[in-house]
Write a protein that holds these residues in place. Sequence first.
Motif, PDB file in Angstrom:
ATOM      1  N   LEU A 126      -2.673   3.430  15.227  1.00 42.70           N
ATOM      2  CA  LEU A 126      -1.984   4.477  15.965  1.00 42.70           C
ATOM      3  C   LEU A 126      -1.620   5.089  15.863  1.00 42.70           C
ATOM      4  O   LEU A 126      -0.631   6.155  15.208  1.00 42.70           O
ATOM      5  CB  LEU A 126      -0.900   3.177  16.977  1.00 42.70           C
ATOM      6  N   ARG A 127      -1.159   6.384  16.842  1.00 48.13           N
ATOM      7  CA  ARG A 127      -0.320   7.699  17.155  1.00 48.13           C
ATOM      8  C   ARG A 127      -0.260   8.192  18.237  1.00 48.13           C
ATOM      9  O   ARG A 127      -0.556   7.408  19.295  1.00 48.13           O
ATOM     10  CB  ARG A 127      -0.477   8.893  16.327  1.00 48.13           C
ATOM     11  N   SER A 128       1.200   8.071  18.552  1.00 48.93           N
ATOM     12  CA  SER A 128       1.935   8.962  19.488  1.00 48.93           C
ATOM     13  C   SER A 128       1.824   9.907  20.006  1.00 48.93           C
ATOM     14  O   SER A 128       2.488  10.792  19.230  1.00 48.93           O
ATOM     15  CB  SER A 128       3.295   8.612  19.731  1.00 48.93           C
ATOM     16  N   ALA A 139       8.910  -1.983   2.313  1.00 53.12           N
ATOM     17  CA  ALA A 139       7.873  -1.141   2.661  1.00 53.12           C
ATOM     18  C   ALA A 139       6.302  -1.236   1.106  1.00 53.12           C
ATOM     19  O   ALA A 139       5.165  -1.617   2.658  1.00 53.12           O
ATOM     20  CB  ALA A 139       7.985   0.171   3.160  1.00 53.12           C
ATOM     21  N   ALA A 140       6.230  -1.618   0.855  1.00 55.61           N
ATOM     22  CA  ALA A 140       5.525  -0.936   0.013  1.00 55.61           C
ATOM     23  C   ALA A 140       5.011  -2.466  -0.528  1.00 55.61           C
ATOM     24  O   ALA A 140       3.456  -2.501  -0.427  1.00 55.61           O
ATOM     25  CB  ALA A 140       6.116  -0.598  -2.345  1.00 55.61           C
ATOM     26  N   LEU A 141       6.024  -3.064  -0.271  1.00 53.82           N
ATOM     27  CA  LEU A 141       5.304  -4.829  -0.616  1.00 53.82           C
ATOM     28  C   LEU A 141       3.945  -5.120   0.943  1.00 53.82           C
ATOM     29  O   LEU A 141       2.745  -5.415   0.667  1.00 53.82           O
ATOM     30  CB  LEU A 141       5.985  -5.595  -0.609  1.00 53.82           C
ATOM     31  N   PHE A 175      -8.678   3.456   4.455  1.00 55.65           N
ATOM     32  CA  PHE A 175      -6.972   4.254   3.437  1.00 55.65           C
ATOM     33  C   PHE A 175      -6.720   4.865   4.573  1.00 55.65           C
ATOM     34  O   PHE A 175      -5.345   6.075   4.802  1.00 55.65           O
ATOM     35  CB  PHE A 175      -7.975   4.280   2.252  1.00 55.65           C
ATOM     36  N   GLY A 176      -7.419   4.725   5.852  1.00 53.97           N
ATOM     37  CA  GLY A 176      -6.929   5.916   6.180  1.00 53.97           C
ATOM     38  C   GLY A 176      -7.667   7.396   6.395  1.00 53.97           C
ATOM     39  O   GLY A 176      -8.059   7.775   5.473  1.00 53.97           O
ATOM     40  N   GLY A 177      -6.378   8.235   6.238  1.00 55.15           N
ATOM     41  CA  GLY A 177      -6.632   9.683   5.328  1.00 55.15           C
ATOM     42  C   GLY A 177      -5.856  10.787   6.036  1.00 55.15           C
ATOM     43  O   GLY A 177      -4.706  10.582   6.820  1.00 55.15           O
ATOM     44  N   LEU A 233      -1.090   5.848   0.107  1.00 54.87           N
ATOM     45  CA  LEU A 233      -0.495   6.810  -0.961  1.00 54.87           C
ATOM     46  C   LEU A 233      -0.695   5.330  -2.166  1.00 54.87           C
ATOM     47  O   LEU A 233      -0.676   6.189  -2.951  1.00 54.87           O
ATOM     48  CB  LEU A 233       0.842   6.790  -0.704  1.00 54.87           C
ATOM     49  N   GLY A 234      -0.908   4.584  -1.745  1.00 58.17           N
ATOM     50  CA  GLY A 234      -1.312   3.641  -2.954  1.00 58.17           C
ATOM     51  C   GLY A 234      -2.815   3.121  -2.911  1.00 58.17           C
ATOM     52  O   GLY A 234      -3.314   2.113  -3.549  1.00 58.17           O
ATOM     53  N   GLU A 235      -3.620   4.577  -2.482  1.00 57.83           N
ATOM     54  CA  GLU A 235      -5.166   3.639  -2.650  1.00 57.83           C
ATOM     55  C   GLU A 235      -5.729   3.485  -4.155  1.00 57.83           C
ATOM     56  O   GLU A 235      -5.975   2.836  -4.469  1.00 57.83           O
ATOM     57  CB  GLU A 235      -5.973   4.759  -2.535  1.00 57.83           C
ATOM     58  N   ALA A 292       2.496  -3.185   2.364  1.00 60.91           N
ATOM     59  CA  ALA A 292       1.223  -2.711   2.499  1.00 60.91           C
ATOM     60  C   ALA A 292       0.550  -2.551   1.536  1.00 60.91           C
ATOM     61  O   ALA A 292      -0.303  -2.080   1.947  1.00 60.91           O
ATOM     62  CB  ALA A 292       1.892  -0.498   2.050  1.00 60.91           C
ATOM     63  N   GLY A 293       1.032  -3.187   0.882  1.00 61.40           N
ATOM     64  CA  GLY A 293      -0.059  -3.064  -0.421  1.00 61.40           C
ATOM     65  C   GLY A 293      -0.488  -4.449  -0.860  1.00 61.40           C
ATOM     66  O   GLY A 293      -1.104  -4.858  -1.598  1.00 61.40           O
ATOM     67  N   GLN A 294       0.555  -5.284  -0.019  1.00 55.89           N
ATOM     68  CA  GLN A 294       0.130  -7.360  -0.913  1.00 55.89           C
ATOM     69  C   GLN A 294      -1.187  -7.474   0.504  1.00 55.89           C
ATOM     70  O   GLN A 294      -2.113  -8.190  -1.144  1.00 55.89           O
ATOM     71  CB  GLN A 294       1.134  -7.346  -0.867  1.00 55.89           C
TER      72      GLN A 294
END
Length: 484
Positions: A354-356, A280-282, A422-424, A430-432, A284-286
């Motif tokens: 997106l959200r539900s 997941a981290a990879l 980065f959303g908000g 979390l990786g900013e 999100a971040g790569q």
Amino acid sequence: MEVDSKLLNVGALLIATLVAAKIIAAFLIPRSRKRLPPVVKAFPVVGGLLRFLKGPIVMLRQEYPKLGSVFTLNLVNKNITFLIGPEVSAHFFKASETDLSQQEVYQFNVPTFGPGVVFDVDYSVRQEQFRFFTESLRVNKLKGYVDHMIFEAEEFFSKWGDSGEVDLKLELEHLIILTASRCLLGEEVRNKLFDDVSALFHDLDNGMLPISVIFPYLPIPAHRRRDQARKKLAEIFATIITSRKQSGKSENDMLQCFIDSKYKNGRPTSESEVTGLLIAALFAGQHTSSITSTWTGAYLLCNQKHMAAVVEEQKDLVKKHGDKVDHDILSEMNVLYRCIKEALRLHPPLIMLLRSSHSDFTVTTKEGEDYDIPKGHIVATSPAFANRLPHIFKDPDTYDPDRFGPEREEDKAAGAFSYISFGGGRHGCLGEPFAYLQIKAIWSHLLRNFELELVSPFPEIDWNAMVVGVKGKVMVRYKRKVLQ
Ligand code: HEM
Ligand SMILES: *[C@@H]1O[C@H](CO)[C@@H](O)[C@H](O)[C@H]1NC(C)=O
């Protein structure tokens, strides 16, 4: 005629009830009906879906001027309501998970990340796993990661010649995988298993197609390879984790943080969970980071003024600290920071969030219009579109890092959620800090050691990728600086 009068009474009661119901309904139902957001015009049934698939940003560009900041698109069996701009997106970013959740809309990640993590588990467990991420990215950890970042950059660019021509996009992709491997996956993978693990991640990547978002388990070769790769990664990490636990050695990487993480009830993470969290981290971040480093370079190489400013900043820092670069010195690179931030404003790799929605809510537009969004809608916002709103960012299509300077602060002037690369809020990235440190580590090295020139045209946007990036090659001619 007793029966008749009874009938009459019942009939009168019925009519009275219906009238009363009608009156009550007139007050209640139409009010909520009347205040539904405007709907995007499209052919019946699949029209909305087609417009979305043809290009969500094109659709937003056409509809926003007509419909305003809140509007609904009818997909086949779902409605997506867009909330565009800081005036209307507070609910999107701040709502609790029971009101607006990620689980349904990001479910397609489950076969990639694997079972038992992130979108495969309830919110209470997910929240604990996000706490593991947060802890693994704290400043004291970041300081150690930065040493790896600097080391990787030095080693990587030492292999370039004194002068030559490279596809900068490819080079930066490569460097970022090496760095991410070292900081996140650990030394074992970086030093001994790099080729195997990169190939497996490549299969995971290729297993995430636009079609996978709708049918994540469709039996196609790409998904089969994805599932095999996920299994092999689990085996590789199980071996590494066991050997770390046996040797009692503790490393400074995200792998170690996840091994050492514990749930509130005292249960340690399982090997399979550790593997899933690392994947997941990879994910999100790569790509997000490598794309952003490439855009940053493309803009700097086309903007004399800003290039001169970042080079000057590096010179000042060398005067002050010598050649040394560490976490705190990277944190002093404010000019470079703004240049990266501006590239990321123009090109956020995650173009749609997106959200539900599980409860009705009301938004007030900046024109003062109230809309009720019924539960059941998908709710969306778009960094790629909102980051270029002209009432928030002056000349929004122009690369102008000074807009974030202390006098202008265009990312803050109109309130929170103006700049959303980065959303908000509740689910902000979390990786900013990690991402900025990594990109600064790379660019400070390049700026200090090379003269660079863009020799291909300014790159275009690759809208077709899941993580929207740079299309084609970014050819750069380099010449190593002669150090006095
Ligand atoms: C330039 C690089 C990056 C960009 C543009 C970026 C962008 C984003 C965005 C937009 C979100 C919010 C998604 C949403 O609201 O639905 C997010 C969440 C997240 N990012 Fe990043 N990201 C970057 C780098 C990273 C890195 C390097 C890591 C980890 C090492 C990371 C870890 C996360 C995590 C764990 C979340 C989920 C937070 C939550 O849901 O509570 N990101 N990122
Ligand atoms: C979507 O919204 C329309 C009104 O714009 C409504 O008629 C329809 O029932 C909604 N569809 C779903 C699946 O909620």
